[in-house]
Scaffold this motif. Structure first.
Motif, short mmCIF file in Angstrom:
data_model
loop_
_atom_site.label_atom_id
_atom_site.label_comp_id
_atom_site.label_asym_id
_atom_site.label_seq_id
_atom_site.Cartn_x
_atom_site.Cartn_y
_atom_site.Cartn_z
N VAL A 181 45.39 85.31 81.50
CA VAL A 181 45.48 83.88 81.05
C VAL A 181 46.72 83.27 81.59
O VAL A 181 47.85 83.72 81.32
N LEU A 182 46.58 82.01 82.43
CA LEU A 182 47.58 81.47 83.19
C LEU A 182 48.29 80.47 82.41
O LEU A 182 49.26 79.92 82.49
N GLU A 183 47.39 79.76 81.36
CA GLU A 183 47.89 78.87 80.38
C GLU A 183 47.44 79.22 79.12
O GLU A 183 46.36 79.73 79.08
N ASP A 184 48.03 78.86 77.95
CA ASP A 184 47.22 79.36 76.43
C ASP A 184 45.95 78.64 76.37
O ASP A 184 45.74 77.68 76.76
N ILE A 185 45.25 79.66 75.85
CA ILE A 185 43.76 79.09 75.52
C ILE A 185 43.63 79.54 74.13
O ILE A 185 44.33 80.47 73.34
N GLU A 186 42.28 79.07 73.60
CA GLU A 186 41.84 79.15 72.28
C GLU A 186 40.30 79.56 72.51
O GLU A 186 39.79 78.67 72.88
N VAL A 187 39.97 80.83 71.69
CA VAL A 187 38.67 81.21 72.02
C VAL A 187 38.32 81.47 70.55
O VAL A 187 38.73 82.32 69.73
N HIS A 188 37.32 80.69 70.00
CA HIS A 188 36.82 80.90 68.49
C HIS A 188 38.00 80.82 67.49
O HIS A 188 37.98 81.79 66.81
N GLY A 189 38.88 80.03 67.60
CA GLY A 189 39.99 79.87 66.88
C GLY A 189 41.19 81.04 67.21
O GLY A 189 42.46 80.98 66.43
N VAL A 190 41.02 81.92 68.00
CA VAL A 190 42.09 82.84 68.19
C VAL A 190 42.75 82.17 69.23
O VAL A 190 42.24 81.96 70.51
N GLU A 191 44.21 82.14 69.25
CA GLU A 191 44.97 81.90 70.33
C GLU A 191 45.17 82.94 71.16
O GLU A 191 45.84 84.00 71.03
N ILE A 192 44.98 82.66 72.69
CA ILE A 192 45.38 83.67 73.54
C ILE A 192 46.32 83.16 74.52
O ILE A 192 46.21 82.39 75.21
N PRO A 193 47.55 83.71 74.16
CA PRO A 193 48.78 83.07 74.93
C PRO A 193 48.88 83.27 76.42
O PRO A 193 48.30 84.29 76.91
N ARG A 194 49.59 82.64 77.16
CA ARG A 194 49.54 82.65 78.78
C ARG A 194 50.31 84.32 78.85
O ARG A 194 51.23 84.76 78.11
N GLY A 195 49.91 84.85 79.85
CA GLY A 195 50.56 86.39 80.26
C GLY A 195 49.58 87.48 79.49
O GLY A 195 49.70 88.48 79.88
N SER A 196 48.45 86.75 78.59
CA SER A 196 47.45 87.87 78.27
C SER A 196 46.62 88.56 79.24
O SER A 196 46.36 87.65 80.24
N GLU A 197 45.63 89.43 78.93
CA GLU A 197 44.58 89.58 79.60
C GLU A 197 43.28 89.46 78.79
O GLU A 197 43.41 89.98 77.73
N VAL A 198 42.18 88.88 79.43
CA VAL A 198 41.02 89.17 78.70
C VAL A 198 40.05 90.14 79.56
O VAL A 198 40.08 89.98 80.87
N ALA A 199 39.22 90.88 78.63
CA ALA A 199 38.22 91.56 79.54
C ALA A 199 36.82 90.98 79.08
O ALA A 199 36.34 90.85 78.00
N LEU A 200 36.00 90.59 80.24
CA LEU A 200 34.86 89.78 79.99
C LEU A 200 33.64 90.94 80.02
O LEU A 200 33.64 91.47 81.21
N LEU A 201 32.95 90.94 78.85
CA LEU A 201 32.05 92.04 78.95
C LEU A 201 30.66 91.55 79.52
O LEU A 201 29.80 91.08 78.49
N PHE A 202 30.43 91.74 80.65
CA PHE A 202 28.93 91.58 81.27
C PHE A 202 27.94 91.88 80.69
O PHE A 202 26.92 91.32 80.53
N GLY A 203 28.09 93.32 80.33
CA GLY A 203 27.00 93.97 79.88
C GLY A 203 26.47 93.49 78.67
O GLY A 203 25.36 93.45 78.31
#
Ligand code: HEM
Length: 397
Positions: A291-313
């Motif tokens: 995450v290069l800039e702060d984002i929000e997904v479903h009301g959850v703040e995910i700050p810059r510097g975090s990592e997301v795991a996208l579950l393709f399955g």
């Protein structure tokens, strides 16, 4: 059961856990890897296209600025090779590399390979059926894409046995929290592989042939390091997933014999069947993004510097997008599965993968009137790259 990528039971049956995540927790923090798990199709698709995320952050910050420990020095040779390919870099470097490589790896060039792919598939399947079957993974699923990509790049036949071990050792780094042993093995493999390719490229520069390495040597802007990194990427990406789609796909058909019969009776379903097999049990279960800039997904703040795991399955079984998502339907027409990714890193090899899969499933259906499972297959331990150890079949002409 909970999300647990190190638990063989979860690796074998992740789909009920995904259902619960999508329903109850579309965004959830996974402590053991420090990642945010994203489980719904709409979110996975949107985040893959969102430029506030990247496969790397090194184009905008140092490890220190990003709150990450510096990379251990011993991994430097590994990352030098990997970051010279397009997959692990972001624009503007990614844009430049993808544009240059696309000059050589064109849709026309790929389509012109179809007869060759068909002949390779026919040869492998004939030998397999002649001896009454065996391990489909070792005898058909693996050699087909390895032979195709090696031939396309122009790797001499006597060296091709080197490719799979190098590739498997490099892919070990893509599992979650790789062991120090796996990391050292990956460094050695990347170093040897890259040195081998550089020497081959020098040879092709002097004596060009009709292959992709020769074509890449003619692109002046591509450095020697980038050429080797690109070939490592094409060789790895060009077969690991295809092997596992073949294995997972046949295993899916055996668990859904009505769909196997439907496909046998109507071969015009092969293109939709291949897409459906890729959706139903994708070999690449998860992709990560920084995450290069702060984002929000479903009301959850995910700050810059975090990592997301996208579950393709999980995205591929989302009932918001797929009607009756747990049903395997080889004729499924509306199938926006995410197995080739989305956004700027969308799989460059998708057209080639589709040709290989259609030809190999078609060849086996044509040549084996009957295919029977000899024993229940077991999954390899990997979760991110998920596939069967073997698939032991009896094949009758
Ligand atoms: C069924 C088989 C395949 C699957 C499921 C697959 C899947 C993917 C996915 C999901 C990505 C994007 C990764 C991300 O966004 O983080 C990707 C990228 C890529 N794939 Fe594939 N792939 C397959 C076969 C191939 C083949 C046969 C080739 C080449 C011969 C290939 C070459 C690439 C390359 C070069 C990239 C990087 C593209 C970029 O970064 O711009 N893939 N693949």
């Amino acid at each position: 059961m909970l999300f647990d990528p190190w638990n063989p039971d979860f690796v074998a049956h992740p789909y009920r856990v995904y259902d619960e995540l999508r329903r109850e927790a579309p965004v959830s923090y996974f402590e053991p890897t420090g990642q945010w798990l994203i489980s719904r199709h709409a979110d996975v698709n949107a985040l893959l296209r969102d430029r506030r995320l990247g496969r790397s952050y090194l184009h905008v910050a140092t490890h220190e600025e990003f709150g990450r420990p510096p990379e251990p020095e011993f991994l430097e040779p590994f990352w030098r090779v990997i970051r010279a390919g397009m997959l692990d870099v972001e624009p503007p470097v990614h844009t430049r590399l993808r544009r240059l490589v696309s000059k050589a790896f064109t849709p026309r060039m790929v389509e012109s390979l179809r007869p060759q792919v068909r002949a390779i598939a026919a040869g492998l399947v004939d030998a397999y059926v002649d001896k009454g079957g065996g391990d489909l993974i070792a005898e058909v699923a693996e050699p087909l894409p390895v032979t195709v990509i090696a031939a396309m790049l122009g790797i001499p036949e006597q060296d091709r046995h080197l490719l799979r071990p190098w590739s498997a050792d490099i892919c070990g780094m893509y599992e979650l929290n790789p062991t120090p042993d796996a990391q050292h093995t990956a460094v050695r493999a990347a170093t040897e592989f890259s040195a081998y390719l550089k020497s081959l490229a020098r040879d092709r520069r002097a004596n060009p042939g009709d292959d992709l390495i020769s074509a890449l040597t003619r692109i002046d802007e591509l450095t020697e390091e980038e050429l080797a990194g690109t070939c490592v990427l094409l060789l790895n990406a060009g077969h690991e997933a295809t092997v596992n789609v073949t294995g997972n796909g046949w295993w899916a058909l055996f668990r859904n014999p009505g769909e196997l019969e439907r496909l046998r009776a109507d071969r015009s379903l092969l293109p939709t069947a291949v897409e459906e097999l890729m959706r139903w049990d994708t070999p690449l279960q998860m992709f990560e993004r920084w995450v290069l800039e702060d984002i929000e997904v479903h009301g959850v703040e995910i700050p810059r510097g975090s990592e997301v795991a996208l579950l393709f399955g999980s995205a591929n079984r989302d009932p918001a997008v797929f009607e009756d998502p747990d049903r395997l339907d080889v004729g499924r027409a509306d199938n926006p599965h995410i197995s080739f990714g989305a956004g700027i890193h969308f799989c460059l090899g998708a057209p080639l993968a589709r040709i290989e899969l259609i030809e190999s499933f078609g060849a086996l259906l044509d040549r084996a009137a009957k295919l029977e499972l000899r024993q229940q297959p077991a999954w390899k331990p990997g979760y991110v790259i998920r596939g069967l150890r073997s698939l032991d079949l009896t094949a009758t002409a």
